[in-house]
Design a protein around this motif. Sequence first.
Motif, short mmCIF file in Angstrom:
data_model
loop_
_atom_site.label_atom_id
_atom_site.label_comp_id
_atom_site.label_asym_id
_atom_site.label_seq_id
_atom_site.Cartn_x
_atom_site.Cartn_y
_atom_site.Cartn_z
N ARG A 226 0.84 -1.35 0.03
CA ARG A 226 0.02 -0.03 -0.10
C ARG A 226 0.92 1.21 -0.02
NH1 ARG A 226 -3.40 -2.72 4.20
NH2 ARG A 226 -4.95 -3.67 2.78
N ALA A 227 2.06 1.29 0.74
CA ALA A 227 2.93 2.35 0.83
C ALA A 227 3.36 2.36 -0.59
CB ALA A 227 4.12 2.14 2.05
N ALA A 228 3.97 1.52 -1.19
CA ALA A 228 4.47 1.48 -2.47
C ALA A 228 3.62 2.11 -3.46
CB ALA A 228 4.96 0.24 -2.90
N ARG A 229 1.94 1.81 -3.63
CA ARG A 229 1.26 2.12 -4.43
C ARG A 229 0.94 3.82 -4.15
NH1 ARG A 229 -0.72 -3.01 -3.76
NH2 ARG A 229 -1.92 -2.60 -1.99
N ALA A 230 1.01 4.03 -2.78
CA ALA A 230 0.95 5.64 -2.70
C ALA A 230 2.19 6.55 -3.24
CB ALA A 230 0.67 5.94 -1.09
N ALA A 231 3.21 5.61 -3.03
CA ALA A 231 4.49 6.48 -3.34
C ALA A 231 4.35 6.74 -5.09
CB ALA A 231 5.82 5.74 -2.93
N VAL A 232 4.06 5.62 -5.61
CA VAL A 232 4.06 5.70 -7.01
C VAL A 232 3.09 6.87 -7.60
CG1 VAL A 232 3.23 4.49 -9.29
CG2 VAL A 232 4.72 3.22 -7.55
N ALA A 233 1.92 6.66 -6.87
CA ALA A 233 1.05 7.80 -7.07
C ALA A 233 1.41 9.20 -6.90
CB ALA A 233 -0.42 7.64 -6.44
N GLY A 234 2.40 9.34 -5.98
CA GLY A 234 2.97 10.78 -5.49
C GLY A 234 3.72 10.98 -6.47
N LEU A 235 4.78 9.94 -6.94
CA LEU A 235 5.71 10.20 -8.21
C LEU A 235 5.03 10.77 -9.36
CD1 LEU A 235 8.32 7.19 -7.61
CD2 LEU A 235 8.53 9.79 -7.23
N GLU A 236 3.83 10.06 -9.67
CA GLU A 236 3.09 10.45 -10.93
C GLU A 236 2.53 11.78 -10.90
OE1 GLU A 236 0.26 7.35 -11.32
OE2 GLU A 236 1.55 5.92 -12.26
N LEU A 237 2.20 12.40 -9.85
CA LEU A 237 1.70 13.62 -9.52
C LEU A 237 2.98 14.59 -9.65
CD1 LEU A 237 -0.65 13.47 -6.49
CD2 LEU A 237 -0.86 14.22 -8.65
N CYS A 238 3.98 14.17 -9.13
CA CYS A 238 5.19 15.17 -9.22
C CYS A 238 5.42 15.14 -10.87
CB CYS A 238 6.44 14.59 -8.30
SG CYS A 238 6.20 14.77 -6.61
N VAL A 239 5.40 14.25 -11.26
CA VAL A 239 5.91 14.27 -12.86
C VAL A 239 4.91 15.15 -13.47
CG1 VAL A 239 5.99 13.30 -15.05
CG2 VAL A 239 7.31 12.19 -13.00
N GLY A 240 3.67 14.90 -13.19
CA GLY A 240 2.51 16.16 -13.78
C GLY A 240 2.84 17.29 -13.43
N GLY A 241 3.16 17.62 -11.92
CA GLY A 241 3.20 19.06 -11.56
C GLY A 241 4.43 19.61 -11.84
N SER A 242 5.50 18.92 -12.27
CA SER A 242 6.79 19.60 -12.60
C SER A 242 6.60 20.61 -13.80
CB SER A 242 8.07 18.53 -12.93
OG SER A 242 7.71 17.85 -14.08
N GLY A 243 5.94 20.12 -14.73
CA GLY A 243 5.72 20.84 -15.99
C GLY A 243 4.87 22.14 -15.68
N ALA A 244 3.74 22.01 -14.67
CA ALA A 244 3.09 23.03 -14.34
C ALA A 244 3.77 24.24 -13.37
CB ALA A 244 1.70 22.40 -13.52
N ALA A 245 4.69 23.56 -12.72
CA ALA A 245 5.51 24.61 -11.87
C ALA A 245 6.39 25.17 -12.64
CB ALA A 245 6.34 23.64 -11.03
N ARG A 246 7.10 24.77 -13.62
CA ARG A 246 7.99 25.25 -14.78
C ARG A 246 7.44 26.28 -15.25
NH1 ARG A 246 9.49 21.00 -17.76
NH2 ARG A 246 9.65 19.66 -15.84
N GLU A 247 6.00 26.25 -15.73
CA GLU A 247 5.29 27.27 -16.48
C GLU A 247 4.98 28.57 -15.39
OE1 GLU A 247 1.98 25.44 -17.79
OE2 GLU A 247 2.92 24.02 -19.16
N GLY A 248 4.82 28.10 -14.24
CA GLY A 248 4.32 29.08 -13.28
C GLY A 248 5.55 29.94 -12.69
N PHE A 249 6.82 29.09 -12.84
CA PHE A 249 8.09 29.88 -12.35
C PHE A 249 8.55 30.74 -13.72
CE2 PHE A 249 8.83 26.60 -9.27
CZ PHE A 249 8.69 27.77 -7.86
N ALA A 250 8.54 30.31 -14.91
CA ALA A 250 8.41 31.09 -16.03
C ALA A 250 7.74 32.46 -16.11
CB ALA A 250 8.25 30.19 -17.37
N GLY A 251 6.72 32.32 -15.80
CA GLY A 251 5.77 33.27 -15.75
C GLY A 251 5.84 34.29 -14.74
N ALA A 252 6.62 33.86 -13.58
CA ALA A 252 6.72 34.94 -12.39
C ALA A 252 7.84 35.99 -12.56
CB ALA A 252 7.14 34.07 -11.08
#
Length: 107
Positions: A81-107
């Motif tokens: 269960r912990a491993a599945r939660a960690a994988v879900a977190g990693l997937e969110l981080c991958v998805g969020g990294s592009g959004a963060a890059r765009e946000g920092f570039a626009g700042a």
Amino acid sequence: LAATRPAPAGVTAAAVAAELGMCLMIKAMSITGGHADLVGVARLEAAHLRGAADDDVGAVMEYMHARDADTLQQAIEEPMRAARAAVAGLELCVGGSGAAREGFAGA
């Protein structure tokens, strides 16, 4: 962490480290703004990771006390269960990294 007998340490440490990673992503998403959907999901996954750490400690302690097939199965399931939660977190981080890059570039 390097104990030779069952002890609630490795999964707990990994889950806490993964939760800290999720919290850093939440911070980045909050700073860049406009990512409420990602922040909400990330908070939920961080809570799952926190729970996984606690649940693993409980499962290992129960196994150490009872030493039967049922508690052994639970002690095996909790790390999964912990491993599945960690994988879900990693997937969110991958998805969020592009959004963060765009946000920092626009700042």
